[in-house]
Enzyme design. Structure first.
Site, mmCIF file in Angstrom:
data_model
loop_
_atom_site.group_PDB
_atom_site.id
_atom_site.type_symbol
_atom_site.label_atom_id
_atom_site.label_comp_id
_atom_site.label_asym_id
_atom_site.label_seq_id
_atom_site.Cartn_x
_atom_site.Cartn_y
_atom_site.Cartn_z
ATOM 1 N N LYS A 1 0.808 -1.115 0.063
ATOM 2 C CA LYS A 1 -0.137 -0.084 0.130
ATOM 3 C C LYS A 1 0.995 1.228 -0.020
ATOM 4 C CE LYS A 1 -4.597 -1.037 1.325
ATOM 5 N NZ LYS A 1 -5.858 -0.971 1.913
ATOM 6 N N LYS B 1 -6.133 -7.790 -7.433
ATOM 7 C CA LYS B 1 -7.429 -7.808 -6.609
ATOM 8 C C LYS B 1 -8.447 -6.709 -7.020
ATOM 9 C CE LYS B 1 -7.613 -6.079 -2.062
ATOM 10 N NZ LYS B 1 -8.140 -6.151 -0.707
ATOM 11 N N LYS C 1 -12.034 -1.279 -4.059
ATOM 12 C CA LYS C 1 -12.852 -0.165 -4.063
ATOM 13 C C LYS C 1 -12.160 1.229 -4.180
ATOM 14 C CE LYS C 1 -14.265 -1.174 0.654
ATOM 15 N NZ LYS C 1 -13.009 -1.316 1.346
HETATM 16 N N1 AQP Z 1 -11.100 -8.623 -4.380
HETATM 17 C C1 AQP Z 1 -11.526 -9.180 -3.386
HETATM 18 N N2 AQP Z 1 -12.009 -10.597 -3.394
HETATM 19 C C2 AQP Z 1 -12.290 -11.019 -2.326
HETATM 20 N N3 AQP Z 1 -12.338 -10.399 -1.057
HETATM 21 C C3 AQP Z 1 -11.936 -9.284 -0.914
HETATM 22 N N4 AQP Z 1 -11.975 -8.430 -0.058
HETATM 23 C C4 AQP Z 1 -11.632 -7.041 -0.541
HETATM 24 N N5 AQP Z 1 -11.383 -7.265 -1.635
HETATM 25 C C5 AQP Z 1 -11.338 -8.414 -2.141
HETATM 26 C C6 AQP Z 1 -12.401 -8.690 1.743
HETATM 27 O O1 AQP Z 1 -13.232 -7.670 1.990
HETATM 28 C C7 AQP Z 1 -13.238 -7.557 3.268
HETATM 29 C C8 AQP Z 1 -13.127 -6.040 3.645
HETATM 30 O O2 AQP Z 1 -12.034 -5.372 3.073
HETATM 31 P P1 AQP Z 1 -11.496 -4.042 3.558
HETATM 32 O O3 AQP Z 1 -12.546 -2.872 3.122
HETATM 33 O O4 AQP Z 1 -11.404 -3.940 4.917
HETATM 34 O O5 AQP Z 1 -10.148 -3.913 2.875
HETATM 35 P P2 AQP Z 1 -9.576 -4.243 1.714
HETATM 36 O O6 AQP Z 1 -9.324 -5.694 1.516
HETATM 37 O O7 AQP Z 1 -8.166 -3.513 1.306
HETATM 38 O O8 AQP Z 1 -10.580 -4.067 0.527
HETATM 39 P P3 AQP Z 1 -10.606 -3.128 -0.592
HETATM 40 O O9 AQP Z 1 -11.938 -3.190 -1.423
HETATM 41 O O10 AQP Z 1 -9.311 -3.423 -1.625
HETATM 42 O O11 AQP Z 1 -10.424 -1.634 -0.063
HETATM 43 P P4 AQP Z 1 -9.327 -0.426 -0.184
HETATM 44 O O12 AQP Z 1 -9.417 -0.421 -1.749
HETATM 45 O O13 AQP Z 1 -9.705 0.539 0.390
HETATM 46 O O14 AQP Z 1 -7.956 -0.986 0.026
HETATM 47 C C9 AQP Z 1 -11.954 -8.264 3.628
HETATM 48 O O15 AQP Z 1 -12.143 -9.382 4.465
HETATM 49 C C10 AQP Z 1 -11.051 -8.393 2.449
HETATM 50 O O16 AQP Z 1 -10.547 -9.867 2.336
#
Ligand code: AQP
Length: 333
Positions: free
Chosen positions: A111, A194, A197
Site C-alpha cells: 500500500k 485484486k 474499491k
Molecule cells: N477482491 C476481493 N476479493 C475477495 N475479498 C475481498 N475483500 C476485499 N477485496 C476483495 C475482502 O473484503 C473485506 C473488507 O475489506 P476492506 O474494506 O477492509 O479492505 P481491503 O481488503 O483493502 O478491500 P478493498 O476493497 O481493496 O479496499 P481498499 O481499496 O480501500 O484497500 C476483507 O475481508 C477482504 O479480505
C-alpha cells in the site's frame, strides 16, 4: 458460541469482491455466532479520505451491509470511531508490538508503494489497530481473506506478548476463518490484481450500487483473450482474466467453476459475458434497490449505527478497564 469480529473500510462503494469475499459470508454467521461487524473508518483514514465523502461512504457502507442481509437484531453493526476503546487499546498495542514485526508486513509495503517515506504512520501501525479491534471484544474468530493472514498472526503475537509482559492469560488466541481462494475476485482490467474499491479505474470493478447498464458495460469491456472457454479449470491457469470471470459466474450462481466450464465449453466471450451480466444483474439488483431505499432515511441509518455502537461499547468497556488495571493505569482490584 465463538465471538466473531470482522471489519470493512468505508474507503469507497463496496465492490463485488468485498461482497463475494466477505459480506456474503457474514450473513449466515449471524445465526451461529456472537457477531460484531464494524465499519472501520479509523483504518480508512490511513490513506487520505475527503471528510464529506468519508461520512457519506460510511452511511453507504451501513446501507449496503443491511441490504446484503446483516440484521442489527442478530449482530452488532457499528462504526469503529464511535467506540473509543479501539483507539485506546491500539495505543497500548503500539507499545507492545515491535518495529521488527511491523517491518515484515507485506500489506504496508504494497500500500505504501515506492514512496514509503510519504506513507502515514497510521498505515504502518494499521495491524496494531486491527489487533485492538479484535481483542477489545476478546473475539476469537475472524473471517478474513487470505491477504489478512499475516496481520492475524501479528495480532496473536501482540496478545501473547501482552499476556507475557503483564503476567496474565487475559487475551485469548485468535483463529482466522480464512475464506477460500475461490472467493478472491480480481480486477476486470487486470486478472492478476485484486478488485478494489479504491482502484483509480472504476472500470476495474463492479460496485454494489452499479445499475444494470453500468454492469453490462463493465462486463462487456472486461479484459479477456481471444480463445474460447476450455472444458477444464487447469486450462485457465495462464488466463487470469478468463479464470476470474468464470469464478464470478460460479460464485453468483452458487456452483463450482468446473461446472461453469462444463456448461460453457467452447463458448466465446461475447456470449459468455451476456450470461454473466444477466446473472450479476439478477443477483445484485435486489441489493441495490434495498440499499437505495435505506439511504433515503439517513436518520434511521444513523440511529441503527448509534445503537450498534452502544452495544459494542458495553462489551469493550470491561475489557479495556481490565487492560488498564493490568498496565497500571488503574489500581488492580
Ligand atoms: N477482491 C476481493 N476479493 C475477495 N475479498 C475481498 N475483500 C476485499 N477485496 C476483495 C475482502 O473484503 C473485506 C473488507 O475489506 P476492506 O474494506 O477492509 O479492505 P481491503 O481488503 O483493502 O478491500 P478493498 O476493497 O481493496 O479496499 P481498499 O481499496 O480501500 O484497500 C476483507 O475481508 C477482504 O479480505
Amino acid at each position: 458460541m465463538h465471538r466473531v469480529f470482522s471489519g470493512i473500510q468505508p474507503s469507497g462503494v463496496p465492490t463485488l469482491g468485498n461482497y463475494l469475499g466477505a459480506i456474503r459470508n457474514w450473513v449466515p454467521m449471524q445465526d451461529r455466532h456472537d457477531c460484531l461487524f464494524c465499519i472501520v473508518d479509523l483504518h480508512a483514514i490511513t490513506v487520505w479520505q475527503e471528510p464529506a465523502q468519508l461520512l457519506a461512504q460510511t452511511r453507504e457502507m451501513a446501507a449496503t451491509l443491511l441490504a446484503c442481509g446483516l440484521d442489527p437484531k442478530r449482530c452488532v453493526l457499528f462504526v469503529q470511531s464511535h467506540v473509543t476503546a479501539h483507539a485506546e487499546l491500539a495505543w497500548i498495542f503500539n507499545c507492545v508490538a515491535r518495529l521488527g514485526w511491523l517491518n515484515r508486513m507485506t500489506q504496508f509495503k504494497d500500500k505504501a508503494g515506492k514512496d514509503r517515506e510519504a506513507a502515514s504512520a497510521g498505515l504502518y501501525v494499521y495491524p496494531n489497530l486491527m489487533a485492538a479491534d479484535i481483542l477489545a471484544y476478546k473475539a476469537t474468530s475472524v473471517p478474513v481473506g487470505d491477504d489478512q493472514r499475516q496481520h492475524l498472526e501479528l495480532a496473536n503475537d501482540i496478545a501473547q506478548k501482552f499476556n507475557h509482559d503483564y503476567g496474565t492469560e487475559f487475551f485469548p488466541r485468535i483463529e482466522p476463518f480464512i475464506q477460500g481462494v475461490a472467493a478472491r475476485v480480481m480486477s476486470l482490467r487486470d486478472g492478476t490484481k485484486k478488485m478494489s474499491k479504491s482502484d483509480p479505474s472504476d472500470q476495474s470493478r463492479i460496485n454494489l450500487n452499479d445499475d444494470t447498464d453500468t454492469i453490462a458495460l463493465k462486463i462487456r469491456r472486461a479484459r479477456t483473450d481471444a480463445e474460447p472457454l476450455p472444458g477444464h479449470l487447469a486450462q485457465l491457469e495462464s488466463r487470469p482474466e478468463a479464470r476470474n470471470l468464470v469464478g464470478i459466474l460460479a460464485a453468483v450462481t452458487g456452483t463450482l467453476p468446473e461446472n461453469v466450464l462444463r456448461e460453457h465449453e467452447g463458448q466465446g466471450f461475447g456470449a459468455f459475458k451476456e450470461v454473466l451480466t444477466e446473472a450479476l444483474v439478477a443477483h445484485l439488483s435486489p441489493i441495490r434497490a434495498e440499499m437505495l431505499r435505506l439511504l433515503q432515511d439517513a436518520p434511521a441509518l444513523d440511529a441503527a449505527l448509534r445503537q450498534g455502537s452502544e452495544r459494542a461499547e458495553a462489551i469493550a468497556r470491561p475489557v479495556l478497564a481490565e487492560v488498564k488495571r493490568l498496565v497500571g493505569f488503574l489500581p488492580r482490584g
